[in-house]
Design a protein around this motif. Structure first.
Motif: not given
Lengths: 347, 347
Positions: A252, A265-269, A271-273, A276, A279-280, B255, B261, B265, B268-269, B276
């Protein structure tokens, strides 16, 4: 108040000991205001760390220069490690000075010593290693994760009883469902041990919700609350889950960094990631329970940090205050009684 | 040109058969210009589908109304399924009319019939189910994935030889490394079978790169190119990997959709995430090989679609054109010779 619960700690076990042990106690003290700690290890190091961390008031130190190394064989540790920090910490539980012990040291040595000193609970032939994992639905308890490479049907049935108690007492599941790990869900599948254990759990008069056989993919799916297996399969399965999660995370990360859009996309998402990732986070699930012993014994991961060790302490504390072993004792008495009744299918 | 390779196809096996079988052949015909297909199944359905898909020129139909259902026990299928599409497709390989067979039907029945009709290669006591998975480094071959629940040391050694041939011939790895799945990397770990097999692979004069024991987390890490295990552990491990990947994917989806956001994200990604997804697509790894038989036999996943079935056909084709079985034959002759030399460690 401090003193209601006393935990014995192997301060020298684990790759990052004793620092992460002390920091773990400091991290958890606010949540566990009822707990005192007996620490076993090198007093020269511990004294300094304990006062630096400001936990002198809840800690009692006992000096020993000896400790069990990671590559020591269990039998050797048992014979030669009588003055090790691990053994003295277990002895404290055996002597009734503490209700439970936490160690991040050598798993095999800890199991051998704990079995020798604490003995098994009545009705339990062999202790097992149990832990719990995230699933799509919530959490699943799994045992044995490596204490017994070969298990017969009796062992598996006893693991089922202990796993059920764990899910009920610790995960607050009212009527936990139980599955035996197998290569297929049909009754005729698998070796004689899993088939015999399934017959006992299905037919004996036990207050247990036996679901039947489950397969590897049922672990993550959350099909049942408790999964019972032998220590060979359980250990490999546990490490396969860890390895697959790592592979997935690594691919990932690669995906996000391969393209500009991916990075964006990673930067935008992000906080959500982060949620995640939390959780893992295996540290949250740190702390394998040795179940079936006369005394609570929690094994923290050898490579853990203070956060992971704090979690292991919390698990030991909760097992004690939830009277985990009393519940196993009473359920095992029921099991013994149920097995005394004749069962046509097994004769 | 069509006819150099002849594949026998169980057209009625699989949840989506026969449609996905026909579409799978249509999808793969451009890549496999040298291949003809013998199809066994209900001619009323097949005739229509074959002409609709425009593959009449490369297909020969043989009618049978009988097929093996998914819940049929292997022994029953073997006794009563002599006119089933699965059995007739295997018979075509046994009679030399085809070099290999592909089926998405009942795994146990396919293995029982293939063993009965085709017999094992010289030097191989039991056939195994093999497949390969993505790792951080590339790919890993694993066997046995469920053909033999209990395996002795001889079985494991033979699996190692077959897995090595697979990695060399099919994944183009020059000197594949081999590991035996166990609960720890140290020599003293595990049951007697894995320990004995390790001694043979370590000491017998075999042209094989034996790495030693590997653990569950080594599968995804790509520590070795071939992982050998018994069918009970292998089957559970395989399904645990699938289940963990599914759990991970499901939590990741959750997530992304939990916050604005996260959703943004994801958009965008998205192109990167599609790559992936493709990399983790189980259909690309569809096709479990039954290795060790006198004839190529590939089992497609029961729930697969035409893309997955096309991949299984491709695998069968490549096993044939790469002379996979000839290599196993010659390596097994070496193994038999190596084992005739006295080995002090085993006596």
């Amino acid at each position: 108040m401090p003193g209601n619960v006393t935990l014995s700690i192997d301060a020298m076990g684990g790759d990052n000991a004793p620092e992460m042990v002390i920091d773990g106690i400091a991290a958890v003290r606010k949540q566990l205001t009822d707990t005192r700690f007996l620490l076993f290890g090198d007093i020269a190091q511990l004294d300094y760390l304990v006062s630096k961390a400001g936990i002198s008031d809840i800690v009692t130190l006992s000096h020993t220069a000896d400790y069990v190394s990671n590559d020591e064989k269990p039998g050797v540790a048992l014979r030669n490690g009588r003055n090790s920090s691990m053994r003295l910490a277990i002895d404290a539980v055996g002597d009734g000075k503490a209700a439970g012990i936490v160690s991040a040291g050598n798993t095999g040595a800890l199991m051998a010593m704990a079995k020798f000193v604490l003995k098994t609970l009545p009705g339990i032939d062999r202790p097992a290693i149990a832990s719990y994992f995230p699933t799509i639905r919530g959490e699943v308890v799994m045992l044995d994760l490596g204490a017994n490479l070969a298990c017969d049907a009796d062992n598996l049935v006893q693991f089922a009883v202990m796993g059920e108690v764990f899910a009920r007492n610790m995960l607050n599941i009212k009527k936990p469902t139980i599955g035996i790990l197998n290569v297929g869900a049909e009754e005729a599948k698998g070796n004689q041990f899993v088939r015999e254990a399934a017959i006992v759990l299905q037919t004996a008069n036990l207050p247990i919700q036996f679901h039947g056989f489950v397969e590897g993919h049922d672990i993550g799916k959350g099909t049942v609350d408790v999964i019972v297996t032998d220590g060979f399969t359980g250990n490999i399965t546990l490490k396969t889950i860890e390895g697959t999660a790592k592979l997935f995370g690594s691919l990932l990360k690669e995906t996000f960094s391969a393209t500009v859009r991916g990075k964006l996309g990673y930067l935008v998402a992000k906080p959500a990631l982060e949620v995640f990732k939390m959780r893992m986070d295996p540290r949250v699930y740190n702390g394998a329970m040795f179940v079936g012993l006369n005394g609570i014994c929690v094994k923290s991961h050898g490579g853990t940090d203070s956060l992971g060790f704090a979690n292991a302490i919390q698990v030991a504390h909760d097992l004690i205050t939830n009277s985990f072993n009393d519940s196993i004792r009473s359920d095992c008495a029921q099991l013994v009684k149920a097995l005394e009744e004749p069962n046509e299918l097994l004769t």
